[in-house]
Design a protein around this motif. Structure first.
Motif, PDB file in Angstrom:
ATOM      1  N   GLU A  25       0.723  -0.801   0.110  1.00 56.09           N
ATOM      2  CA  GLU A  25      -0.162   0.089  -0.184  1.00 56.09           C
ATOM      3  C   GLU A  25       0.647   1.558  -0.155  1.00 56.09           C
ATOM      4  O   GLU A  25       0.925   1.983  -0.825  1.00 56.09           O
ATOM      5  CB  GLU A  25      -1.081   0.523   1.096  1.00 56.09           C
ATOM      6  N   LYS A  29       1.404   4.042  -2.526  1.00 54.85           N
ATOM      7  CA  LYS A  29       1.375   5.376  -2.676  1.00 54.85           C
ATOM      8  C   LYS A  29       2.554   6.373  -3.196  1.00 54.85           C
ATOM      9  O   LYS A  29       2.818   7.095  -3.748  1.00 54.85           O
ATOM     10  CB  LYS A  29       1.220   6.327  -0.894  1.00 54.85           C
ATOM     11  N   SER A  32       3.125   6.324  -6.814  1.00 54.51           N
ATOM     12  CA  SER A  32       1.719   7.114  -7.562  1.00 54.51           C
ATOM     13  C   SER A  32       2.482   8.429  -8.138  1.00 54.51           C
ATOM     14  O   SER A  32       2.715   9.197  -8.655  1.00 54.51           O
ATOM     15  CB  SER A  32       0.719   7.443  -7.251  1.00 54.51           C
ATOM     16  N   VAL A 410       6.564  12.066   1.963  1.00 55.42           N
ATOM     17  CA  VAL A 410       4.903  11.049   1.906  1.00 55.42           C
ATOM     18  C   VAL A 410       5.113   9.773   3.032  1.00 55.42           C
ATOM     19  O   VAL A 410       4.255   9.341   3.400  1.00 55.42           O
ATOM     20  CB  VAL A 410       4.913  10.664  -0.007  1.00 55.42           C
ATOM     21  N   GLU A 414       2.552   9.152   5.877  1.00 57.98           N
ATOM     22  CA  GLU A 414       1.825   7.541   6.463  1.00 57.98           C
ATOM     23  C   GLU A 414       1.772   6.346   7.704  1.00 57.98           C
ATOM     24  O   GLU A 414       1.260   6.442   8.511  1.00 57.98           O
ATOM     25  CB  GLU A 414       2.613   6.954   5.524  1.00 57.98           C
TER      26      GLU A 414
END
Length: 431
Positions: A25, A29, A32, A410, A414
């Protein structure tokens, strides 16, 4: 808004607790962001910002970097030490007996795995240290000088709320190494064959490369060879891997530690490099870790390998022989022949010593985000370049990374959100 504080042990325990699905997961991200970056959406994601360097005492530099990605903002501080690394290492007492040779000299396979049995029965490495040395390795002629390479000592990341006030303060001693390994895994996860892994370095970057490789592809990995200038440091890494809590994710994998103190080091090095399916370079070496001839001469030149070089990030450092990169980009016009993949084109052309010294044509480089876009086309049933897909899966791929600060933001977000869900860290009600 409350302030969440995550110290080093908090971050490490959370990262170690991640399942395969959770890592995937987070991978998605990060992928992306890299795809959008390669599409030219830097304005929306966050431009690479200029950093500020504050000179501290005793050679310590504090590097301050403003970060923003999408609607998130923050800043990161990295404390690095210039020089004197070798003197510090020599001053520390050895904690592992000298390596014993237990194999027949003529047995190539046995000559690698010469790790003392005491390692397996030793207690695990303490989970945290206030300051950890950066891994260093010897080059192929055993004269590598890594003393003046930047040595990451500590750091932290601050994430701001919508009013610009700190919402999270995160120790990055494991965040940055984890991010490096996570980005490497984007290419690694797409490889067909990963049975044999050779890794240079024995610090946190090396640990997380091993950890994520086994977490994502453990059932397919048979052996991992660890090369490091200091056998003590390689042994500490092995003790960490062999600790009881790591038993599940390392099950069935044969590990070996190798250092220049081994009598047959040169033979061991060549055997491991030429037979590896994947090579991870996680050092700050200023000299190539192995000769290019190991891989560009038959029969090795016919074997598809993935080489990830993530440790060096200055023009005067180079883990790979520039000749190897030239071979991958000159005179090989088919994807099978090899091309250099980078995390960010502009930064790598300026900061990656291997690329600078090789004088590579930017047109022969490709950002990892572009490769991920090709993979997206395939998943959507469109018609991507089949040769390109074949190359990603089993061709000769060299991946070079110098790091992208916005990815720390990022990843930090998380970690912060998952820590709050699991009740990890300290909460300050009001700053």
């Amino acid at each position: 808004m409350p302030l969440t504080v995550l110290n080093g042990p908090d971050v490490r325990s959370l990262l170690l607790s991640l399942t395969r699905q959770e890592v995937r997961e987070i991978q998605d991200k990060v992928a992306s962001v890299l795809r959008e970056y390669s599409r030219g959406a830097q304005d929306e994601l966050g431009q690479v910002q200029q950093h500020m360097v504050i000179r501290q005492q005793d050679g310590l530099d504090s590097i301050l970097m403003p970060l923003h990605s999408g609607g998130d903002a923050g800043f990161e501080v990295m404390n690095v030490l210039e020089g004197s690394g070798q003197q510090r290492r020599q001053s520390q007492p050895a904690s592992i007996p000298s390596p014993r040779r237990t194999s027949n000299p003529g047995d190539n396979q046995g000559s690698i795995a010469s790790v003392p049995p005491e390692i397996e029965s030793s207690p695990s490495v303490p989970s945290q240290r206030t300051i950890e040395e950066h891994p260093s390795t010897a080059n192929f002629d055993k004269t590598a000088n890594t003393e003046s390479a930047r040595d990451f000592r500590s750091g932290y990341l601050t994430i701001s709320d919508s009013f610009g006030m700190p919402a999270a303060l995160i120790n990055t001693q494991d965040v940055i190494p984890f991010r490096s390994a996570l980005c490497s895994s984007l290419v690694f996860a797409r490889r067909e064959k990963v049975e044999a892994i050779t890794i240079f370095g024995a610090g946190r970057v090396a640990f997380w490369h091993i950890r994520l490789a086994l977490l994502l592809r453990g059932s397919q990995i048979k052996k991992v060879d660890i090369f490091n200038r200091s056998f003590d440091r390689a042994s500490k890494l092995l003790r960490d891997i062999y600790s009881p809590e790591q038993m599940q994710w390392r099950s069935g994998v044969k590990f070996a530690a190798v250092s220049p103190s081994f009598i047959d080091y040169d033979r061991d090095l060549k055997h491991s490099v030429t037979n590896a399916d994947v090579i991870f370079c996680c050092t700050s070496s200023k000299e190539p870790l192995f000769p290019a001839d190991y891989l560009i001469m038959p029969p090795t030149s016919q074997k598809g390998q993935l080489i990830s070089a993530v440790g060096s990030c200055r023009p005067d450092t180079a883990e790979l022989d520039p000749l190897l990169l030239k071979h991958a980009t000159e005179g090989h016009r088919h994807y099978r022949g090899g091309t250099v993949v980078v995390d960010t084109l502009d930064s790598c052309l300026q900061q990656a010593g291997e690329l600078v010294q090789a004088g590579l044509d930017p047109l022969r480089l490709v950002e990892v985000g572009e490769l991920l876009m090709v993979n997206d086309f395939a998943q959507r049933g469109k018609s991507p370049d089949e040769k390109l897909l074949d190359w990603i899966q089993d061709g000769d791929v060299i991946y070079k990374s110098v790091g992208l600060g916005m990815l720390d933001l990022v990843l930090g977000k998380e970690i912060w959100h998952r820590a709050m869900q699991k009740g990890i860290g300290i909460t300050v009600p009001q700053l």
